[in-house]
Design a protein around this motif. Structure first.
Motif, PDB file in Angstrom:
ATOM      1  N   LEU A 110       3.105  14.185  50.927  1.00  0.00           N
ATOM      2  CA  LEU A 110       3.106  13.808  52.342  1.00  0.00           C
ATOM      3  C   LEU A 110       4.077  12.666  52.619  1.00  0.00           C
ATOM      4  N   VAL A 111       4.128  11.659  51.742  1.00  0.00           N
ATOM      5  CA  VAL A 111       5.068  10.560  52.001  1.00  0.00           C
ATOM      6  C   VAL A 111       6.499  10.992  51.687  1.00  0.00           C
ATOM      7  N   GLY A 112       6.659  11.976  50.795  1.00  0.00           N
ATOM      8  CA  GLY A 112       7.992  12.537  50.571  1.00  0.00           C
ATOM      9  C   GLY A 112       8.494  13.246  51.813  1.00  0.00           C
ATOM     10  N   ALA A 113       7.601  13.994  52.454  1.00  0.00           N
ATOM     11  CA  ALA A 113       7.964  14.652  53.705  1.00  0.00           C
ATOM     12  C   ALA A 113       8.307  13.606  54.767  1.00  0.00           C
ATOM     13  N   ALA A 114       7.516  12.530  54.824  1.00  0.00           N
ATOM     14  CA  ALA A 114       7.801  11.458  55.786  1.00  0.00           C
ATOM     15  C   ALA A 114       9.160  10.834  55.515  1.00  0.00           C
ATOM     16  N   ALA A 115       9.486  10.612  54.235  1.00  0.00           N
ATOM     17  CA  ALA A 115      10.781  10.023  53.882  1.00  0.00           C
ATOM     18  C   ALA A 115      11.925  10.901  54.369  1.00  0.00           C
ATOM     19  N   ALA A 116      11.822  12.204  54.142  1.00  0.00           N
ATOM     20  CA  ALA A 116      12.886  13.123  54.559  1.00  0.00           C
ATOM     21  C   ALA A 116      13.003  13.183  56.078  1.00  0.00           C
ATOM     22  N   LEU A 117      11.872  13.161  56.760  1.00  0.00           N
ATOM     23  CA  LEU A 117      11.882  13.215  58.218  1.00  0.00           C
ATOM     24  C   LEU A 117      12.459  11.942  58.840  1.00  0.00           C
ATOM     25  N   LYS A 118      12.348  10.813  58.128  1.00  0.00           N
ATOM     26  CA  LYS A 118      12.818   9.531  58.653  1.00  0.00           C
ATOM     27  C   LYS A 118      14.177   9.118  58.100  1.00  0.00           C
TER      28      LYS A 118
ATOM     29  N   GLY B  53       9.704   4.424  39.659  1.00  0.00           N
ATOM     30  CA  GLY B  53       8.454   4.510  38.914  1.00  0.00           C
ATOM     31  C   GLY B  53       8.293   3.336  37.974  1.00  0.00           C
ATOM     32  N   GLY B  54       7.052   2.891  37.809  1.00  0.00           N
ATOM     33  CA  GLY B  54       6.807   1.737  36.943  1.00  0.00           C
ATOM     34  C   GLY B  54       6.945   2.045  35.468  1.00  0.00           C
ATOM     35  N   CYS B  55       6.579   3.270  35.061  1.00  0.00           N
ATOM     36  CA  CYS B  55       6.619   3.636  33.646  1.00  0.00           C
ATOM     37  C   CYS B  55       6.757   5.154  33.548  1.00  0.00           C
ATOM     38  N   ALA B  56       7.549   5.617  32.611  1.00  0.00           N
ATOM     39  CA  ALA B  56       7.824   7.048  32.460  1.00  0.00           C
ATOM     40  C   ALA B  56       6.677   7.731  31.722  1.00  0.00           C
ATOM     41  N   VAL B  57       5.565   7.901  32.412  1.00  0.00           N
ATOM     42  CA  VAL B  57       4.378   8.556  31.861  1.00  0.00           C
ATOM     43  C   VAL B  57       3.945   9.657  32.827  1.00  0.00           C
ATOM     44  N   ASP B  58       3.096  10.564  32.326  1.00  0.00           N
ATOM     45  CA  ASP B  58       2.735  11.743  33.108  1.00  0.00           C
ATOM     46  C   ASP B  58       2.148  11.405  34.468  1.00  0.00           C
ATOM     47  N   VAL B  59       1.276  10.404  34.532  1.00  0.00           N
ATOM     48  CA  VAL B  59       0.632  10.108  35.800  1.00  0.00           C
ATOM     49  C   VAL B  59       1.650   9.676  36.853  1.00  0.00           C
ATOM     50  N   ILE B  60       2.652   8.907  36.483  1.00  0.00           N
ATOM     51  CA  ILE B  60       3.665   8.479  37.451  1.00  0.00           C
ATOM     52  C   ILE B  60       4.630   9.620  37.754  1.00  0.00           C
ATOM     53  N   LYS B  61       4.833  10.488  36.807  1.00  0.00           N
ATOM     54  CA  LYS B  61       5.677  11.653  37.083  1.00  0.00           C
ATOM     55  C   LYS B  61       5.029  12.590  38.093  1.00  0.00           C
ATOM     56  N   ARG B  62       3.692  12.535  38.207  1.00  0.00           N
ATOM     57  CA  ARG B  62       3.027  13.299  39.269  1.00  0.00           C
ATOM     58  C   ARG B  62       3.438  12.772  40.642  1.00  0.00           C
ATOM     59  N   PHE B  63       3.546  11.460  40.769  1.00  0.00           N
ATOM     60  CA  PHE B  63       4.006  10.876  42.027  1.00  0.00           C
ATOM     61  C   PHE B  63       5.420  11.376  42.348  1.00  0.00           C
ATOM     62  N   GLN B  64       6.282  11.309  41.342  1.00  0.00           N
ATOM     63  CA  GLN B  64       7.664  11.760  41.536  1.00  0.00           C
ATOM     64  C   GLN B  64       7.710  13.224  41.946  1.00  0.00           C
ATOM     65  N   ALA B  65       6.938  14.068  41.245  1.00  0.00           N
ATOM     66  CA  ALA B  65       6.955  15.510  41.515  1.00  0.00           C
ATOM     67  C   ALA B  65       6.525  15.804  42.950  1.00  0.00           C
ATOM     68  N   GLY B  66       5.447  15.175  43.394  1.00  0.00           N
ATOM     69  CA  GLY B  66       4.973  15.405  44.744  1.00  0.00           C
ATOM     70  C   GLY B  66       5.948  14.892  45.785  1.00  0.00           C
ATOM     71  N   TYR B  67       6.505  13.725  45.547  1.00  0.00           N
ATOM     72  CA  TYR B  67       7.460  13.118  46.475  1.00  0.00           C
ATOM     73  C   TYR B  67       8.678  14.016  46.653  1.00  0.00           C
ATOM     74  N   GLU B  68       9.220  14.486  45.547  1.00  0.00           N
ATOM     75  CA  GLU B  68      10.392  15.352  45.612  1.00  0.00           C
ATOM     76  C   GLU B  68      10.067  16.668  46.323  1.00  0.00           C
ATOM     77  N   ALA B  69       8.900  17.236  46.026  1.00  0.00           N
ATOM     78  CA  ALA B  69       8.518  18.499  46.650  1.00  0.00           C
ATOM     79  C   ALA B  69       8.347  18.337  48.158  1.00  0.00           C
ATOM     80  N   GLY B  70       7.728  17.238  48.586  1.00  0.00           N
ATOM     81  CA  GLY B  70       7.543  16.997  50.008  1.00  0.00           C
ATOM     82  C   GLY B  70       8.858  16.788  50.733  1.00  0.00           C
ATOM     83  N   ALA B  71       9.758  16.020  50.111  1.00  0.00           N
ATOM     84  CA  ALA B  71      11.065  15.781  50.728  1.00  0.00           C
ATOM     85  C   ALA B  71      11.845  17.086  50.866  1.00  0.00           C
ATOM     86  N   ARG B  72      11.780  17.928  49.842  1.00  0.00           N
ATOM     87  CA  ARG B  72      12.548  19.179  49.863  1.00  0.00           C
ATOM     88  C   ARG B  72      11.900  20.239  50.750  1.00  0.00           C
TER      89      ARG B  72
END
Length: 345
Positions: free
Chosen positions: A149-157, A167-186
């Motif tokens: 949702l915030v990825g979509a907001a970023a793209a819209l704005k 990301g704070g650390c290259a671990v799976d939980v933070i990569k979930r944030f990245q994955a969702g953000y990228e998907a929402g923006a795209r």
């Protein structure tokens, strides 16, 4: 090697058990211990959300609490010792805030060891599903859904069609944030340009969650390359991202808490929204199950349907795009959109 851990209350003084609780069988007050992740109470993000849940439980459920801080670059042995001492001190339940308490080997890491040696203590670990035991509850979140949702907001704005993620650390939980953000923006703009930078690795002790200067440097580089919105999932390092946005005259997106409401006033104007992760709700609900003798081990996922994640509207900067975001939210809840949990290659 002997590891020493001192059970002191946090600097903000939320803990109220100055002395170790009595183990008398006649006492009825439930006592809850909470161990913070790197950054601790006052990080304006992940840990503060957990603290809010603990404070609410203390007020509404009449429990006694103690919260203890993590230290920079500490070992797994020190994390284990903190959890073990809380259960040995007589706390009925112990909450570990953050995936780092699972350790490199979840079957033998800090949480698993403490839970195995304290079978009568009920444990919870926030942000990790991998530790399995009859006395461990795993409180996890659909981070990717809120981040969509915030990825979509970023793209819209974004006038430039160029955004960033820190990301704070290259671990799976933070990569979930990245994955969702990228998907929402795209989902909004398939050709959008997305910069990504991680501030640390597990080998570095995930120190990037408490490195505001590094956060600022990473965000400034993205803004200099043309990004006009940067989203962080980096704990207290996010303050550096907001400072960079302020200096460059650009936008930023917060995480975990509604950061528009908790950062210094001079930084509020750069935050268009935050991915709200209801760690406070998860902590409070866990304590309530302990108080009401309804403890249940295993994974509970706080997703959009449970209002466990979402986006903040403080400041009114996403009011114009909120109808589109709500449409995406409904599609995710209904199953029309499946948000990825791993970034695209």
């Amino acid at each position: 090697m002997v590891t020493t851990v001192v059970l002191a209350t946090s600097a903000c003084g939320s803990g109220d058990d100055t002395d170790a609780p009595s183990n008398s069988t006649t006492r009825t007050t439930v006592r809850i211990g909470l161990a913070y992740d790197i950054g601790g109470r006052g990080d304006k993000s992940f840990n503060d959300a957990a603290a809010a849940g603990l404070d609410r439980a203390k007020q509404e459920l009449d429990v006694q609490t103690k919260d203890v801080e993590a230290q920079k670059a500490e070992t797994e042995e020190e994390k284990y010792a903190r959890l073990k001492l809380l259960c040995q001190a007589g706390y009925d339940a112990v909450i570990a805030v953050g995936f780092t308490y699972a350790g490199a080997d979840p079957a033998a890491g800090p949480m698993a060891r403490a839970a195995g040696e304290c079978p009568d203590t009920r444990f919870a670990i926030v942000d990790d599903p991998s530790v399995t035991a009859a006395n461990v509850a795993n409180l996890v979140f659909a981070d990717e859904q809120g981040s969509f949702l915030v990825g979509a907001a970023a793209a819209l704005k974004s006038p430039a069609g160029h955004v960033g993620f820190v990301g704070g650390c290259a671990v799976d939980v933070i990569k979930r944030f990245q994955a969702g953000y990228e998907a929402g923006a795209r989902a909004v703009r398939p050709d959008i340009e997305i910069d990504t930078h991680y501030l640390s690795t597990p080998a570095q002790g995930c120190s990037g969650f408490n490195a505001p200067a590094a956060g600022r440097s990473a965000a400034e580089a993205m803004y200099d390359r043309g990004a006009d919105v940067v989203y962080h999932a980096a704990g207290s390092s996010g303050i550096g991202v907001f400072q960079a946005a302020k200096a460059k005259g650009r936008w930023a997106i917060g995480v975990d808490s509604d950061q528009h409401e908790v950062v210094p006033p001079n930084l509020r104007e750069v935050i268009i929204t935050s991915m709200v992760k209801r760690v406070d709700v998860a902590v409070f609900d866990f304590v309530k199950t302990v108080v009401e003798n309804r403890f249940k081990p295993g994974v509970t996922t706080f997703d959009l349907k449970m209002d466990g994640v979402g986006y903040a509207t403080s400041g009114g900067r996403v009011a114009d795009v909120a109808p589109r975001l709500e449409q995406f939210k409904k599609q995710i809840i209904d199953g029309a959109i499946t948000v990825p949990t791993r970034p695209a290659d």
